[in-house]
Design a protein around this motif. Structure first.
Motif, PDB file in Angstrom:
ATOM      1  N   ALA A  50      20.789 -58.588 -44.202  1.00  0.00           N
ATOM      2  CA  ALA A  50      21.219 -59.950 -43.889  1.00  0.00           C
ATOM      3  C   ALA A  50      20.268 -60.667 -42.923  1.00  0.00           C
ATOM      4  O   ALA A  50      20.365 -61.880 -42.759  1.00  0.00           O
ATOM      5  CB  ALA A  50      22.628 -59.922 -43.293  1.00  0.00           C
ATOM      6  N   ASP A  51      19.348 -59.936 -42.304  1.00  0.00           N
ATOM      7  CA  ASP A  51      18.457 -60.525 -41.304  1.00  0.00           C
ATOM      8  C   ASP A  51      17.031 -60.600 -41.841  1.00  0.00           C
ATOM      9  O   ASP A  51      16.137 -59.875 -41.412  1.00  0.00           O
ATOM     10  CB  ASP A  51      18.503 -59.693 -40.016  1.00  0.00           C
ATOM     11  CG  ASP A  51      17.666 -60.291 -38.897  1.00  0.00           C
ATOM     12  OD1 ASP A  51      17.214 -61.454 -39.027  1.00  0.00           O
ATOM     13  OD2 ASP A  51      17.438 -59.578 -37.895  1.00  0.00           O
ATOM     14  N   ARG A  52      16.806 -61.510 -42.777  1.00  0.00           N
ATOM     15  CA  ARG A  52      15.503 -61.638 -43.434  1.00  0.00           C
ATOM     16  C   ARG A  52      14.385 -61.938 -42.439  1.00  0.00           C
ATOM     17  O   ARG A  52      13.238 -61.575 -42.679  1.00  0.00           O
ATOM     18  CB  ARG A  52      15.553 -62.716 -44.511  1.00  0.00           C
ATOM     19  CG  ARG A  52      16.406 -62.333 -45.701  1.00  0.00           C
ATOM     20  CD  ARG A  52      16.490 -63.455 -46.718  1.00  0.00           C
ATOM     21  NE  ARG A  52      15.270 -63.574 -47.496  1.00  0.00           N
ATOM     22  CZ  ARG A  52      15.089 -63.074 -48.713  1.00  0.00           C
ATOM     23  NH1 ARG A  52      16.061 -62.416 -49.294  1.00  0.00           N
ATOM     24  NH2 ARG A  52      13.960 -63.243 -49.348  1.00  0.00           N
ATOM     25  N   GLU A  53      14.676 -62.569 -41.342  1.00  0.00           N
ATOM     26  CA  GLU A  53      13.639 -62.914 -40.362  1.00  0.00           C
ATOM     27  C   GLU A  53      13.059 -61.678 -39.684  1.00  0.00           C
ATOM     28  O   GLU A  53      11.953 -61.736 -39.163  1.00  0.00           O
ATOM     29  CB  GLU A  53      14.188 -63.896 -39.321  1.00  0.00           C
ATOM     30  CG  GLU A  53      14.506 -65.267 -39.892  1.00  0.00           C
ATOM     31  CD  GLU A  53      13.326 -65.885 -40.650  1.00  0.00           C
ATOM     32  OE1 GLU A  53      12.200 -65.899 -40.109  1.00  0.00           O
ATOM     33  OE2 GLU A  53      13.533 -66.337 -41.792  1.00  0.00           O
ATOM     34  N   SER A  54      13.795 -60.563 -39.689  1.00  0.00           N
ATOM     35  CA  SER A  54      13.293 -59.354 -39.040  1.00  0.00           C
ATOM     36  C   SER A  54      12.410 -58.516 -39.963  1.00  0.00           C
ATOM     37  O   SER A  54      11.832 -57.531 -39.530  1.00  0.00           O
ATOM     38  CB  SER A  54      14.476 -58.494 -38.559  1.00  0.00           C
ATOM     39  OG  SER A  54      15.176 -57.952 -39.665  1.00  0.00           O
ATOM     40  N   SER A  92      13.408 -46.729 -47.721  1.00  0.00           N
ATOM     41  CA  SER A  92      14.502 -47.409 -47.018  1.00  0.00           C
ATOM     42  C   SER A  92      14.235 -48.901 -46.822  1.00  0.00           C
ATOM     43  O   SER A  92      15.167 -49.689 -46.716  1.00  0.00           O
ATOM     44  CB  SER A  92      14.782 -46.744 -45.669  1.00  0.00           C
ATOM     45  OG  SER A  92      13.796 -47.078 -44.716  1.00  0.00           O
ATOM     46  N   GLY A  93      12.962 -49.290 -46.784  1.00  0.00           N
ATOM     47  CA  GLY A  93      12.636 -50.701 -46.580  1.00  0.00           C
ATOM     48  C   GLY A  93      12.178 -51.433 -47.827  1.00  0.00           C
ATOM     49  O   GLY A  93      11.890 -52.636 -47.771  1.00  0.00           O
ATOM     50  N   THR A  94      12.131 -50.757 -48.963  1.00  0.00           N
ATOM     51  CA  THR A  94      11.601 -51.380 -50.182  1.00  0.00           C
ATOM     52  C   THR A  94      12.485 -52.510 -50.689  1.00  0.00           C
ATOM     53  O   THR A  94      11.995 -53.411 -51.386  1.00  0.00           O
ATOM     54  CB  THR A  94      11.355 -50.310 -51.267  1.00  0.00           C
ATOM     55  OG1 THR A  94      10.332 -49.425 -50.782  1.00  0.00           O
ATOM     56  CG2 THR A  94      10.904 -50.907 -52.572  1.00  0.00           C
ATOM     57  N   PHE A  95      13.745 -52.521 -50.306  1.00  0.00           N
ATOM     58  CA  PHE A  95      14.605 -53.633 -50.732  1.00  0.00           C
ATOM     59  C   PHE A  95      14.025 -54.973 -50.288  1.00  0.00           C
ATOM     60  O   PHE A  95      14.245 -55.998 -50.933  1.00  0.00           O
ATOM     61  CB  PHE A  95      16.047 -53.460 -50.219  1.00  0.00           C
ATOM     62  CG  PHE A  95      16.227 -53.723 -48.755  1.00  0.00           C
ATOM     63  CD1 PHE A  95      16.532 -55.010 -48.291  1.00  0.00           C
ATOM     64  CD2 PHE A  95      16.097 -52.699 -47.827  1.00  0.00           C
ATOM     65  CE1 PHE A  95      16.697 -55.259 -46.931  1.00  0.00           C
ATOM     66  CE2 PHE A  95      16.266 -52.934 -46.470  1.00  0.00           C
ATOM     67  CZ  PHE A  95      16.571 -54.224 -46.025  1.00  0.00           C
TER      68      PHE A  95
END
Length: 176
Positions: A50-54, A92-95
């Protein structure tokens, strides 16, 4: 054959008109820019959908811009199983890559048997320009190279497509 200078990733992806494909074949990368993110992941920090800016900026903005102008961006990862800690971190971060518009697939190394693959990771831009990514034995990136040799580009394109055909879409790939 001419050997063009190596553009930055920003210039490379911005130059793509139709396609940008990336083949990754290492189980560990020690890229300096990711060191703090990997350490945070080891400490239990996970990206918040939910926090695309991060998320990883400016890379994801670059990919989203390319996709918005009609460039197909695909990444295929050939991985050993059970997967390394680094691949767990990457998975884990590929989304975030997928959310930016990149298509990502995973190919277990055992399923790559019989494929003729280059010795180095690469980016292939519009089926004609290859950026070789070189790494030392510990996964640290070294000097990249560019090639506009049509035969090399064709070979890289064929290798990528062979992996892509066998690989598992990110949303279906379960870590072992």
């Amino acid at each position: 054959m001419t050997v063009p200078s190596v553009p930055s990733f920003m210039e490379l992806i911005d130059s793509a008109e139709r396609s940008a494909v990336h083949l990754e074949m290492r189980d560990v990368y020690a890229v300096e820019e990711e060191r703090s993110k990997l350490e945070a992941w080891r400490a239990g920090v996970r990206l918040d959908p939910a926090d695309r800016e991060s998320w990883w900026r400016p890379w994801l903005d670059l990919i989203a811009r390319a996709v918005d102008r009609g460039v197909t961006v695909r990444r295929a990862r050939v991985v050993s199983e059970p997967v390394s800690e680094y691949i767990r971190y990457e998975h884990s971060g590929t989304f975030t890559n997928v959310a930016a518009g990149e298509q990502v697939r995973w190919l277990p190394r055992r399923d790559a048997a019989g494929l003729c693959l280059p010795a180095n990771d690469f980016w292939l831009i519009d089926g004609r320009r290859v950026r070789w990514n070189h790494f030392d034995g510990d996964g640290r990136d070294t000097e990249p190279e560019m090639s506009d040799d049509p035969e090399i580009a064709e070979q890289c394109g064929a290798a990528f497509e062979a992996v892509w055909e066998r690989a598992i879409p990110h949303e279906d790939y379960k870590l072992s």
